[in-house]
Write a protein that holds these residues in place. Structure first.
Motif, PDB file in Angstrom:
ATOM      1  N   ILE A 169      11.394  17.132  16.809  1.00  0.00           N
ATOM      2  CA  ILE A 169      10.731  17.690  17.239  1.00  0.00           C
ATOM      3  C   ILE A 169       9.761  17.747  18.243  1.00  0.00           C
ATOM      4  N   LYS A 170       9.409  16.353  18.281  1.00  0.00           N
ATOM      5  CA  LYS A 170       8.578  16.592  19.177  1.00  0.00           C
ATOM      6  C   LYS A 170       9.079  17.054  20.404  1.00  0.00           C
ATOM      7  N   GLN A 171      10.128  16.846  21.668  1.00  0.00           N
ATOM      8  CA  GLN A 171       9.800  17.608  22.577  1.00  0.00           C
ATOM      9  C   GLN A 171      10.081  19.086  22.591  1.00  0.00           C
ATOM     10  N   PHE A 172      10.927  19.352  21.149  1.00  0.00           N
ATOM     11  CA  PHE A 172      10.345  20.839  20.981  1.00  0.00           C
ATOM     12  C   PHE A 172       8.973  21.506  20.552  1.00  0.00           C
ATOM     13  N   VAL A 173       8.257  20.970  19.750  1.00  0.00           N
ATOM     14  CA  VAL A 173       6.844  21.211  19.699  1.00  0.00           C
ATOM     15  C   VAL A 173       6.432  21.346  21.231  1.00  0.00           C
ATOM     16  N   GLN A 174       6.165  19.915  21.626  1.00  0.00           N
ATOM     17  CA  GLN A 174       5.387  20.056  22.966  1.00  0.00           C
ATOM     18  C   GLN A 174       6.339  21.752  24.283  1.00  0.00           C
ATOM     19  N   LYS A 175       7.739  21.883  24.174  1.00  0.00           N
ATOM     20  CA  LYS A 175       8.128  22.774  25.083  1.00  0.00           C
ATOM     21  C   LYS A 175       7.367  24.330  24.409  1.00  0.00           C
ATOM     22  N   LYS A 176       7.452  24.204  23.138  1.00  0.00           N
ATOM     23  CA  LYS A 176       6.854  25.844  22.459  1.00  0.00           C
ATOM     24  C   LYS A 176       5.206  25.850  23.049  1.00  0.00           C
ATOM     25  N   GLN A 177       4.728  24.645  23.311  1.00  0.00           N
ATOM     26  CA  GLN A 177       3.279  24.556  23.063  1.00  0.00           C
ATOM     27  C   GLN A 177       3.059  25.296  24.367  1.00  0.00           C
ATOM     28  N   ALA A 178       3.571  24.459  25.601  1.00  0.00           N
ATOM     29  CA  ALA A 178       3.614  25.010  27.079  1.00  0.00           C
ATOM     30  C   ALA A 178       4.215  25.933  27.279  1.00  0.00           C
ATOM     31  N   ALA A 179       5.065  26.828  26.428  1.00  0.00           N
ATOM     32  CA  ALA A 179       5.433  28.150  26.602  1.00  0.00           C
ATOM     33  C   ALA A 179       4.088  28.980  26.591  1.00  0.00           C
ATOM     34  N   GLU A 180       3.285  29.079  24.994  1.00  0.00           N
ATOM     35  CA  GLU A 180       2.541  29.450  24.769  1.00  0.00           C
ATOM     36  C   GLU A 180       2.016  29.471  25.543  1.00  0.00           C
ATOM     37  N   LEU A 181       1.144  28.790  25.969  1.00  0.00           N
ATOM     38  CA  LEU A 181       0.187  28.369  27.254  1.00  0.00           C
ATOM     39  C   LEU A 181       0.082  28.901  28.097  1.00  0.00           C
ATOM     40  N   GLU A 182       1.430  29.214  28.153  1.00  0.00           N
ATOM     41  CA  GLU A 182       1.361  29.988  30.169  1.00  0.00           C
ATOM     42  C   GLU A 182       1.972  31.848  29.601  1.00  0.00           C
ATOM     43  N   ALA A 183       2.566  31.636  28.263  1.00  0.00           N
ATOM     44  CA  ALA A 183       1.833  33.043  28.290  1.00  0.00           C
ATOM     45  C   ALA A 183       0.814  33.745  27.736  1.00  0.00           C
ATOM     46  N   TYR A 184       0.280  33.330  27.356  1.00  0.00           N
ATOM     47  CA  TYR A 184      -0.610  33.747  26.419  1.00  0.00           C
ATOM     48  C   TYR A 184      -2.507  32.903  26.776  1.00  0.00           C
ATOM     49  N   GLY A 185      -2.234  31.649  27.390  1.00  0.00           N
ATOM     50  CA  GLY A 185      -3.615  30.799  27.578  1.00  0.00           C
ATOM     51  C   GLY A 185      -4.443  30.644  26.723  1.00  0.00           C
ATOM     52  N   ASP A 186      -5.481  30.783  27.192  1.00  0.00           N
ATOM     53  CA  ASP A 186      -6.960  31.184  25.907  1.00  0.00           C
ATOM     54  C   ASP A 186      -6.689  31.482  24.752  1.00  0.00           C
ATOM     55  N   ASN A 187      -5.569  32.675  25.014  1.00  0.00           N
ATOM     56  CA  ASN A 187      -5.401  33.676  23.601  1.00  0.00           C
ATOM     57  C   ASN A 187      -3.690  32.842  22.315  1.00  0.00           C
ATOM     58  N   LYS A 188      -3.575  32.054  22.847  1.00  0.00           N
ATOM     59  CA  LYS A 188      -2.878  31.402  22.249  1.00  0.00           C
ATOM     60  C   LYS A 188      -2.488  31.567  21.150  1.00  0.00           C
ATOM     61  N   TYR A 189      -4.220  32.072  20.058  1.00  0.00           N
ATOM     62  CA  TYR A 189      -3.854  31.611  18.270  1.00  0.00           C
ATOM     63  C   TYR A 189      -4.581  33.038  18.208  1.00  0.00           C
ATOM     64  N   LEU A 190      -3.793  34.216  19.268  1.00  0.00           N
ATOM     65  CA  LEU A 190      -4.109  35.560  18.308  1.00  0.00           C
ATOM     66  C   LEU A 190      -3.056  35.468  17.347  1.00  0.00           C
ATOM     67  N   HIS A 191      -3.447  36.961  15.870  1.00  0.00           N
ATOM     68  CA  HIS A 191      -2.325  36.249  15.497  1.00  0.00           C
ATOM     69  C   HIS A 191      -0.977  37.116  15.711  1.00  0.00           C
ATOM     70  N   PRO A 192      -0.409  36.944  15.004  1.00  0.00           N
ATOM     71  CA  PRO A 192       1.234  36.758  15.401  1.00  0.00           C
ATOM     72  C   PRO A 192       1.782  38.192  14.900  1.00  0.00           C
ATOM     73  N   THR A 193       1.223  38.759  14.747  1.00  0.00           N
ATOM     74  CA  THR A 193       1.720  40.204  14.705  1.00  0.00           C
ATOM     75  C   THR A 193       0.789  41.021  15.770  1.00  0.00           C
ATOM     76  N   GLU A 194       0.089  40.187  16.960  1.00  0.00           N
ATOM     77  CA  GLU A 194      -0.611  40.954  18.256  1.00  0.00           C
ATOM     78  C   GLU A 194       0.741  40.378  19.104  1.00  0.00           C
TER      79      GLU A 194
END
Length: 396
Positions: A169-194
């Motif tokens: 779980i730890k490795q997956f969450v770290q990987k997911k957070q890194a992917a979101e940061l790369e894809a959305y940068g500071d906008n990673k907390y946008l509403h999921p529908t956006e």
């Protein structure tokens, strides 16, 4: 089996009440101050002619609304229930509250739940879905830190769960957070529908998120003095897609509900009718409950003859005053107790991914909505309460 019953829900007609309440809104007057002139000027002369005077029309509607207000949502024993929304008998009542997510019960009718319990009714809470996708990854990380620390303190790092599942779980969450940061940068907390999902959660992560929400629901129930054996987690299959888009509802979603109802044989059922839920979960959950009731009706279940179904609404909308058939008032202290129960759902506070464009937290939305209902009753010239929770009966 009809699996789309919410499409057939019809509001009570209450034509007189509806028109007179609207007249109050247009004139800015409370019910008992409406005059014959008001009725004539707004094309409602026929009501005055039918009742004989404006005053008699006013009293009729005033009494209708007054009779919706009750401090005894489960019925008041040994009392004349002629003009009460609920029956005096049987008492105490067996009650099942269906909650689409693990917090809709306290958000939508937390004050009523506490009142039902305090007055001696036998209350069960049935959580229909796990609510797992509404848990932020940061909450998972927080609980993982706790699990790891607990293991170090009490198991000397020897726990196999830490060696395997924790690391997965730890490795997956770290990987997911890194992917979101790369894809959305500071906008990673946008509403999921956006935003498009970067990675779907693996089953282990969804299981942990569901466990977090179960724990919060149990805390809220304990605060409301609901026994642990009266808490039911149904985990309906349609919800477990792992994404915002849900699976089609099927008979497999109805059967667990039907079995629970047959086992408890309640005198009261509360269901969510908040069809404004932007993700459709409430609609599907309500359809599943109503379909289960229809199935019990089809097989001639005797308990249904002494059961009433009450529909509540939640964080997105409220019943129109003209539709309300039972309204439960709350004092300032009772509203604070409702807030305390909502706050037990910590994962759904600031970090919840489905707060949407409304910046108010769920407890703030609930309080504003309940205060607004009380304000509307007050404006009509009825009793002035701090807040009120409203219900409409579903007639099957």
């Amino acid at each position: 089996m009809n699996l789309n019953l919410t499409s057939t829900i019809t509001m009570p007609e209450h034509r007189l009440r509806r028109e007179v309440v609207e007249l109050c809104r247009q004139t800015g007057k409370p019910l008992l101050k409406l005059s014959t002139k008001d009725y004539i000027e707004h094309g409602m002369k026929h009501w005055v002619e039918e009742f004989g005077s404006a005053g008699l029309v006013n009293i009729e509607v005033f009494n209708e609304l007054q009779h919706t207000i009750t401090g005894w949502p489960g019925g008041k024993p040994n009392a004349d229930d002629t003009f009460r929304p609920e029956r005096a008998n049987p008492f105490p009542k067996r009650v099942v509250v269906f909650s689409p997510h693990p917090d809709d019960d306290v958000i939508s009718m937390g004050g009523t739940i506490r009142r039902l319990i305090q007055q001696g009714n036998d209350v069960h809470i049935a959580y229909e879905t796990s609510g797992d996708i509404a848990v932020n990854d940061d909450e998972v990380t927080r609980f993982m830190h706790f699990i790891n620390g607990f293991n170090r303190l009490f198991a000397n790092d020897s726990d196999e769960v830490i060696d395997r599942t924790y690391q997965l779980i730890k490795q997956f969450v770290q990987k997911k957070q890194a992917a979101e940061l790369e894809a959305y940068g500071d906008n990673k907390y946008l509403h999921p529908t956006e935003k498009e999902p970067v990675m779907a959660d693996i089953p282990e992560v969804l299981t942990l998120k569901g466990l977090i929400r179960r724990g919060e629901a149990r805390l809220a129930c304990a605060y409301n003095n609901i026994p642990s054996d009266h808490i039911h987690f149904l985990d309906l299959p349609f919800y477990e897609s792992g994404t915002i888009e849900k699976l089609p509802m099927s008979e497999q979603d109805v059967l667990p509900i039907q079995e629970l109802l047959a086992a408890i044989q309640p005198h009261q059922i509360y269901v969510a009718a908040d069809l404004a839920d932007p993700h459709g979960t409430h609609r599907k959950c309500t359809d599943a409950v109503l379909a289960a009731i229809e199935e019990e009706k089809n097989i001639g279940a005797e308990w249904l003859h002494n059961c009433r179904v009450w529909m509540y609404r939640g964080a997105w909308a409220e019943w129109d005053v003209a539709d309300i058939e039972m309204c439960v008032p709350m004092s300032p202290e009772e509203l604070r107790e409702k807030r305390n129960a909502i706050l037990k759902h910590q994962s759904q506070m600031e970090s919840a991914p489905f707060l949407g464009n409304d910046e108010r937290l769920f407890w703030q939305r609930a309080e504003d909505r309940n205060r607004e209902t009380a304000r509307r009753y007050d404006e009509l010239g009825l009793a002035c309460y701090e807040a009120m929770e409203a219900f409409v009966e579903y007639r099957f």
